[in-house]
Design an enzyme around this catalytic site. Structure first.
Site, PDB file in Angstrom:
ATOM      1  N   ASN A   9       1.173 -10.940  -0.680  1.00  0.00           N
ATOM      2  CA  ASN A   9       1.336 -10.153  -1.888  1.00  0.00           C
ATOM      3  C   ASN A   9       2.785  -9.667  -2.138  1.00  0.00           C
ATOM      4  OD1 ASN A   9       1.760  -8.052  -3.779  1.00  0.00           O
ATOM      5  ND2 ASN A   9      -0.536  -7.512  -3.786  1.00  0.00           N
ATOM      6  N   ASP A  11       4.368  -8.447  -4.986  1.00  0.00           N
ATOM      7  CA  ASP A  11       4.470  -7.573  -6.152  1.00  0.00           C
ATOM      8  C   ASP A  11       5.538  -6.891  -5.943  1.00  0.00           C
ATOM      9  OD1 ASP A  11       2.046  -8.245  -7.618  1.00  0.00           O
ATOM     10  OD2 ASP A  11       0.809  -7.072  -6.508  1.00  0.00           O
ATOM     11  N   HIS A  12       5.780  -6.494  -4.561  1.00  0.00           N
ATOM     12  CA  HIS A  12       6.853  -5.312  -4.403  1.00  0.00           C
ATOM     13  C   HIS A  12       8.282  -5.885  -4.190  1.00  0.00           C
ATOM     14  CE1 HIS A  12       4.207  -2.107  -4.727  1.00  0.00           C
ATOM     15  NE2 HIS A  12       3.458  -2.732  -3.838  1.00  0.00           N
ATOM     16  N   ARG A  20      16.191  -2.282 -10.854  1.00  0.00           N
ATOM     17  CA  ARG A  20      17.680  -2.455 -11.560  1.00  0.00           C
ATOM     18  C   ARG A  20      17.888  -3.176 -12.683  1.00  0.00           C
ATOM     19  NH1 ARG A  20      21.983  -1.347  -7.611  1.00  0.00           N
ATOM     20  NH2 ARG A  20      23.318  -2.523  -8.924  1.00  0.00           N
ATOM     21  N   HIS A  45      -0.431  -9.156  -8.480  1.00  0.00           N
ATOM     22  CA  HIS A  45      -1.238  -8.290  -9.629  1.00  0.00           C
ATOM     23  C   HIS A  45      -0.304  -7.833 -10.685  1.00  0.00           C
ATOM     24  CE1 HIS A  45      -3.541  -3.971  -9.579  1.00  0.00           C
ATOM     25  NE2 HIS A  45      -3.367  -4.817 -10.703  1.00  0.00           N
ATOM     26  N   ARG A  47      -0.014  -6.221 -13.720  1.00  0.00           N
ATOM     27  CA  ARG A  47      -0.755  -4.736 -14.038  1.00  0.00           C
ATOM     28  C   ARG A  47      -0.660  -4.600 -15.584  1.00  0.00           C
ATOM     29  NH1 ARG A  47      -1.629  -0.836  -9.739  1.00  0.00           N
ATOM     30  NH2 ARG A  47      -2.174   0.586 -11.423  1.00  0.00           N
ATOM     31  N   ARG A  51       4.247  -3.233 -14.092  1.00  0.00           N
ATOM     32  CA  ARG A  51       5.445  -2.675 -13.122  1.00  0.00           C
ATOM     33  C   ARG A  51       5.881  -3.450 -12.213  1.00  0.00           C
ATOM     34  NH1 ARG A  51       1.516   1.722 -10.173  1.00  0.00           N
ATOM     35  NH2 ARG A  51       0.802   2.314 -12.222  1.00  0.00           N
ATOM     36  N   HIS A  52       4.965  -4.201 -11.828  1.00  0.00           N
ATOM     37  CA  HIS A  52       5.385  -5.291 -10.908  1.00  0.00           C
ATOM     38  C   HIS A  52       5.781  -6.798 -11.394  1.00  0.00           C
ATOM     39  CE1 HIS A  52       2.013  -3.317  -8.317  1.00  0.00           C
ATOM     40  NE2 HIS A  52       2.903  -2.879  -8.132  1.00  0.00           N
ATOM     41  N   GLU A  72      -4.463 -10.772  -9.008  1.00  0.00           N
ATOM     42  CA  GLU A  72      -5.268  -9.739  -9.211  1.00  0.00           C
ATOM     43  C   GLU A  72      -5.147  -9.151 -10.573  1.00  0.00           C
ATOM     44  OE1 GLU A  72      -4.465  -7.950  -4.515  1.00  0.00           O
ATOM     45  OE2 GLU A  72      -3.891  -7.061  -6.517  1.00  0.00           O
ATOM     46  N   THR A 102      -0.986   3.097  -6.534  1.00  0.00           N
ATOM     47  CA  THR A 102      -1.351   1.866  -6.264  1.00  0.00           C
ATOM     48  C   THR A 102      -2.993   2.003  -6.457  1.00  0.00           C
ATOM     49  OG1 THR A 102      -1.562   0.103  -4.403  1.00  0.00           O
ATOM     50  CG2 THR A 102      -1.534   2.573  -3.764  1.00  0.00           C
ATOM     51  N   THR A 103      -3.271   0.672  -6.095  1.00  0.00           N
ATOM     52  CA  THR A 103      -4.884   0.610  -6.681  1.00  0.00           C
ATOM     53  C   THR A 103      -5.738   1.424  -5.679  1.00  0.00           C
ATOM     54  OG1 THR A 103      -4.547  -1.732  -6.964  1.00  0.00           O
ATOM     55  CG2 THR A 103      -6.833  -0.997  -6.751  1.00  0.00           C
ATOM     56  N   GLU A 153     -13.723  -8.622  -1.515  1.00  0.00           N
ATOM     57  CA  GLU A 153     -12.365  -7.952  -0.770  1.00  0.00           C
ATOM     58  C   GLU A 153     -12.566  -6.641  -0.602  1.00  0.00           C
ATOM     59  OE1 GLU A 153      -8.587  -9.349  -1.618  1.00  0.00           O
ATOM     60  OE2 GLU A 153      -7.579  -7.732  -0.938  1.00  0.00           O
ATOM     61  N   HIS A 194      -5.239  -3.888   1.701  1.00  0.00           N
ATOM     62  CA  HIS A 194      -4.789  -2.625   1.021  1.00  0.00           C
ATOM     63  C   HIS A 194      -4.199  -1.807   2.370  1.00  0.00           C
ATOM     64  CE1 HIS A 194      -3.635   0.647  -1.558  1.00  0.00           C
ATOM     65  NE2 HIS A 194      -3.728  -0.262  -2.605  1.00  0.00           N
ATOM     66  N   GLY A 195      -2.918  -1.522   2.310  1.00  0.00           N
ATOM     67  CA  GLY A 195      -2.297  -0.521   3.141  1.00  0.00           C
ATOM     68  C   GLY A 195      -2.387  -1.282   4.723  1.00  0.00           C
ATOM     69  N   GLY A 216       0.821  -6.765   1.382  1.00  0.00           N
ATOM     70  CA  GLY A 216       1.965  -6.805   0.667  1.00  0.00           C
ATOM     71  C   GLY A 216       3.079  -5.972   1.010  1.00  0.00           C
ATOM     72  N   HIS A 217       2.832  -4.512   0.595  1.00  0.00           N
ATOM     73  CA  HIS A 217       3.840  -3.409   0.762  1.00  0.00           C
ATOM     74  C   HIS A 217       4.486  -3.348   2.034  1.00  0.00           C
ATOM     75  CE1 HIS A 217       5.387   0.713   1.072  1.00  0.00           C
ATOM     76  NE2 HIS A 217       5.668   0.202  -0.233  1.00  0.00           N
TER      77      HIS A 217
END
Ligand code: PXP
Length: 241
Positions: A9, A11-12, A20, A45, A47, A51-52, A72, A102-103, A153, A194-195, A216-217
């Site tokens: 993922n 996104d980040h 920036r 994702h 959103r 935001r991503h 997503e 986050t989700t 998932e 997730h996580g 992802g994160h």
């Protein structure tokens, strides 16, 4: 044991760019790199608040045919339209609250049954593999099957938090294991996400029946440390110090 696929993922990467308002780091470059370094697919994702990644990132990533894309989206009309206009290989339907960081949990399949059924049928007609992001609950897995999803998932946020805090996770892992076994028994391919960190992936990979992890994160976070040495040394060379 069959190989577990890894969806990365990105996104980040977009979160850092957006902080920036610059053009870097470019999510498209991250998508290409993820595949070059062995990811099986790239997850993004889109959103509601963008935001991503944004619509333009999505278009560019989907155009790159060599990258299997897992998009997503929340179960909304807007997102369904966007997905049908830019069909990815896979879709994971996720819940979304504007104010969340986050989700936070799985989808409420019962409340959204009628709408989800229509959405899943439209996406599947376009030959998109559809997954639903849910809690490890037997009732939700049955509903996912009724809705004709291809995969589920499982939201792994809770067990990952327990593992990170070195707390007892035995009842949560039993719940997840039972959910995977039940899903597999009714032919629902099972993914997890997730996580996830190195530590939690090491625990969860031992459960039989998970076909795909979406992470992802932590990948983006850990990449900072894997990359710092190279980037600092390159700057030192550039400035000649
Ligand atoms: N899977 C799903 C369905 C998600 O919504 C997310 C977060 O966007 C992830 C996986 C990845 O979670 P994380 O960024 O915590 O690894």
């Amino acid at each position: 044991m069959s190989k577990i696929r890894l969806g990365v993922n990105i996104d980040h990467v977009a979160t850092i760019r957006n902080a920036r308002g610059e053009r870097y780091p470019d999510p498209l470059r991250a998508a290409k790199a993820a595949i070059d370094y062995g990811a099986d697919s790239v997850t993004v994702h889109l959103r509601e608040d963008r935001r991503h990644i944004n619509d333009n990132d999505l278009k560019k990533i989907i155009k790159l045919k060599r990258i299997p894309v897992n998009l997503e989206i929340a179960p909304t009309l807007e997102m369904t339209r966007i997905a049908l206009r830019n069909p990815p290989d896979f879709i994971c339907i996720v819940p979304e609250k504007r104010e969340e960081i986050t989700t936070e949990g799985g989808l409420n399949l019962k409340r959204n049954k009628k709408h989800l059924s229509k959405m899943i049928s439209l996406l599947k007609k376009r030959k998109i593999r559809v997954s639903v992001f849910i809690e490890p609950k037997i009732q939700d897995i049955k509903l996912a099957k009724d809705l004709d999803a291809d995969c589920i998932e499982i939201h792994t946020g809770k067990i990952c938090r327990l593992i990170n805090k070195k707390r007892n996770y035995s009842s949560e892992i039993k719940k997840i294991n039972k959910a995977i076994m039940f899903a597999n028994s009714i032919n629902l391919e099972t993914h997890a996400g997730h996580g996830l960190t190195f530590a939690s992936a090491k625990v969860l990979k031992n459960l039989k029946g998970i076909k795909e992890f979406n992470i992802g994160h932590f990948i983006v976070s850990e990449s900072v440390f894997y990359g710092l040495e190279k980037v600092i040394k390159r700057f030192k060379r550039i400035i000649g110090s």
